[in-house]
Design a protein around this motif. Structure first.
Motif, mmCIF file in Angstrom:
data_model
loop_
_atom_site.group_PDB
_atom_site.id
_atom_site.type_symbol
_atom_site.label_atom_id
_atom_site.label_comp_id
_atom_site.label_asym_id
_atom_site.label_seq_id
_atom_site.Cartn_x
_atom_site.Cartn_y
_atom_site.Cartn_z
ATOM 1 N N ASN A 165 0.776 -1.334 0.219
ATOM 2 C CA ASN A 165 0.426 -0.306 0.257
ATOM 3 C C ASN A 165 0.865 1.539 -0.370
ATOM 4 N N ILE A 166 1.979 1.436 0.640
ATOM 5 C CA ILE A 166 2.904 2.550 1.078
ATOM 6 C C ILE A 166 3.723 2.947 -0.107
ATOM 7 N N LEU A 167 4.240 1.751 -0.594
ATOM 8 C CA LEU A 167 6.031 1.612 -1.674
ATOM 9 C C LEU A 167 5.026 1.395 -3.124
ATOM 10 N N VAL A 168 3.744 0.728 -3.510
ATOM 11 C CA VAL A 168 3.189 0.736 -5.030
ATOM 12 C C VAL A 168 1.872 1.590 -5.160
ATOM 13 N N VAL A 169 1.107 1.173 -3.864
ATOM 14 C CA VAL A 169 -0.121 2.079 -4.819
ATOM 15 C C VAL A 169 -0.310 3.674 -3.959
ATOM 16 N N LEU A 170 0.643 4.407 -3.412
ATOM 17 C CA LEU A 170 1.188 5.761 -3.095
ATOM 18 C C LEU A 170 2.484 6.480 -4.469
ATOM 19 N N GLY A 171 3.600 5.054 -4.661
ATOM 20 C CA GLY A 171 4.101 5.013 -6.309
ATOM 21 C C GLY A 171 4.323 5.642 -7.120
ATOM 22 N N MET A 172 2.803 4.559 -7.352
ATOM 23 C CA MET A 172 2.409 4.476 -9.229
ATOM 24 C C MET A 172 1.812 5.401 -9.512
ATOM 25 N N PRO A 173 0.821 5.589 -8.754
ATOM 26 C CA PRO A 173 -0.007 6.997 -9.143
ATOM 27 C C PRO A 173 1.199 8.304 -8.844
ATOM 28 N N ALA A 174 1.912 7.882 -7.812
ATOM 29 C CA ALA A 174 3.293 9.581 -8.191
ATOM 30 C C ALA A 174 3.892 10.077 -9.548
ATOM 31 N N LEU A 175 3.780 8.988 -10.546
ATOM 32 C CA LEU A 175 3.986 8.577 -11.846
ATOM 33 C C LEU A 175 3.237 9.185 -12.330
ATOM 34 N N ILE A 176 2.423 9.472 -12.054
ATOM 35 C CA ILE A 176 1.749 10.414 -13.331
ATOM 36 C C ILE A 176 1.349 11.675 -12.374
#
Length: 345
Positions: free
Chosen positions: A106-117
Motif C-alpha cells: 500500500n505504501i510503496l506501490v499504491v502511493l508510488g505508482m500514481p505519483a509517476l502520473i
C-alpha cells in the motif's frame, strides 16, 4: 485435483503427501485457482458493499457512518476472508503475511505508482492525526507478534482501538463540517447502489456466499504455488497474496491519478493500513490464535515499520510525493520482493 497439504517448510520432496515439485500442469492449476479466487473475492466484496450500503441507506443510517463502517469493512472483506481461512487451516504465515505484505505494498506501490502520473499531496486535513495513529497501531501490532501467539485478548484490544479510530474519525469529520469545510461524501465512490430492498438483499447474499468460496480458492492456489516453487507459504502470503489483495486500492489510485485527483490517496492508504491490522488481525485473533513465523518478525515487520515511518516527513512537512520519490518507492518494493524470496530467518 485433490491435494493434502502440509505446513512444514521446506516441503519434503520425497513425501507422498506433497505433489511433484515444478510440475507444469499442477503449477498452472494452482495459478488458475489463485487468480480465480482473487476475482471471486473482488466481485463478492463489491456485491457485499453494494448490498450493505443500499440496505443501510434504506434504514436511514447517515452516510458518514456507512462510509466509515460498512464500506471500510466491506472493502477489507477479501483480506479478512483470506487471513481467517488461512489461519483456520493452519497457514499462519499467509494470515499474518497477507496483512504485513499488503501494508508494505500500500505504501510503496499504491502511493508510488500514481505519483509517476501526478504528484500526491500529503497535507490533507487530518492526515497527521491518522499517520500518527497508524504508527501507534503498527507498534502495537509488532509487539503482539513478538509476544506469540496473537491471542484472543490481543484481538479484543485491536478491535477496541478500531472502535476508537472510527469514533475519532466521525467526531473529526463532523467538526470539519461544522466549521464549513467541504468534506467529500464517502459514498460517492460506491457505485451500483439500489433503492430496491430485494435487489440489495440479493447483492448482500451473493457477497456472503462468494467470499468464502473465493477465499478457499485463493488459499489453495497460494499454498500450491508455494509447494511448486519450493518456498514457504509465508513468502507467498507476503508477496503474491498481499499484492493481489492490494490491487483494488492500486487500480482506484491509478484511475484517480489519471483524472488528476490524487489528494485522497494518502488518507486512503493510511486508513487501509489501519484497517488491515485492527479489523483483519483483530477479528481473526478472536476466532483462532495467530502464530507469526520467525522470518516475519525478524525481517518483514521491520520493513513495514520503516515504510510507515517514511511517510511522516511528507505528512508533517506537507511535501508532495513527486515522480522521483514515487519511482524510488517502487524500486524499494522491487528490492523488498527480491529480499522476501531470498531471506530466511
Amino acid at each position: 485435483m485433490d491435494r493434502a497439504y502440509i505446513t512444514d517448510y521446506p516441503f519434503p520432496q520425497h513425501s507422498a503427501l506433497a505433489p511433484p515439485h515444478r510440475d507444469p500442469l499442477v503449477f498452472m492449476q494452482d495459478v488458475f485457482l489463485l487468480i480465480a479466487g482473487f476475482a471471486i473475492l473482488l466481485l463478492a466484496g463489491d456485491f457485499l458493499v453494494r448490498g450493505a450500503v443500499s440496505l443501510a441507506e434504506q434504514l436511514g443510517i447517515p452516510s458518514l457512518v456507512i462510509g466509515l463502517t460498512i464500506v471500510a469493512f466491506g472493502t477489507s472483506a477479501p483480506e479478512l476472508v483470506i487471513s481467517l481461512n488461512a489461519a483456520l487451516n493452519g497457514f499462519g504465515g499467509i494470515a499474518v503475511g497477507n496483512v504485513v505484505g499488503s501494508n508494505i505494498a500500500n505504501i510503496l506501490v499504491v502511493l508510488g505508482m500514481p505519483a509517476l502520473i501526478k504528484a500526491i499531496p500529503c497535507g490533507g486535513a487530518g492526515s497527521s492525526r491518522s499517520a500518527v495513529f497508524m504508527i501507534v497501531v503498527t507498534v502495537v501490532f509488532m509487539l503482539s507478534c513478538f509476544m506469540q501467539p496473537i491471542a484472543f485478548w490481543n484481538g479484543v484490544f485491536l478491535l477496541a482501538l478500531l472502535i476508537l479510530f472510527l469514533g475519532d474519525s466521525v467526531y473529526y469529520t463532523k467538526r470539519q463540517r461544522a466549521q464549513g469545510l467541504e468534506i467529500e461524501d464517502p459514498l460517492d465512490e460506491v457505485e451500483g447502489r439500489t433503492n430496491n430492498m430485494w435487489l440489495a438483499g440479493g447483492f448482500l447474499a451473493l457477497g456472503l456466499i462468494g467470499l468464502p468460496i473465493g477465499g478457499k480458492f485463493a488459499i489453495d492456489g497460494a499454498v500450491g504455488i508455494a509447494q511448486s516453487l519450493d518456498v514457504s507459504e509465508t513468502v507467498i502470503g507476503l508477496t503474491i497474496v498481499a499484492f493481489g489483495t492490494s490491487l483494488p486500492e492500486l487500480v482506484t489510485a491509478l484511475i484517480a491519478a489519471r483524472k488528476g485527483h490524487t489528494e485522497l490517496a494518502m488518507g486512503n492508504v493510511i486508513g487501509s493500513n489501519v484497517f488491515n491490522v485492527l479489523a483483519i488481525i483483530g477479528t481473526t485473533a478472536l476466532i483462532t490464535p495467530l502464530h507469526t513465523p520467525e522470518r516475519i518478525y525478524a525481517f518483514d515487520l521491520w520493513v513495514m515499520a520503516i515504510s510507515s515511518l517514511a511517510l511522516l516527513p511528507f505528512v508533517f512537512m506537507c511535501k508532495p510525493i513527486s515522480r522521483p520519490i514515487g519511482l524510488a518507492m517502487i524500486l524499494c518494493y522491487v528490492t523488498y520482493l527480491y529480499a522476501a524470496f531470498h531471506f530466511e530467518a
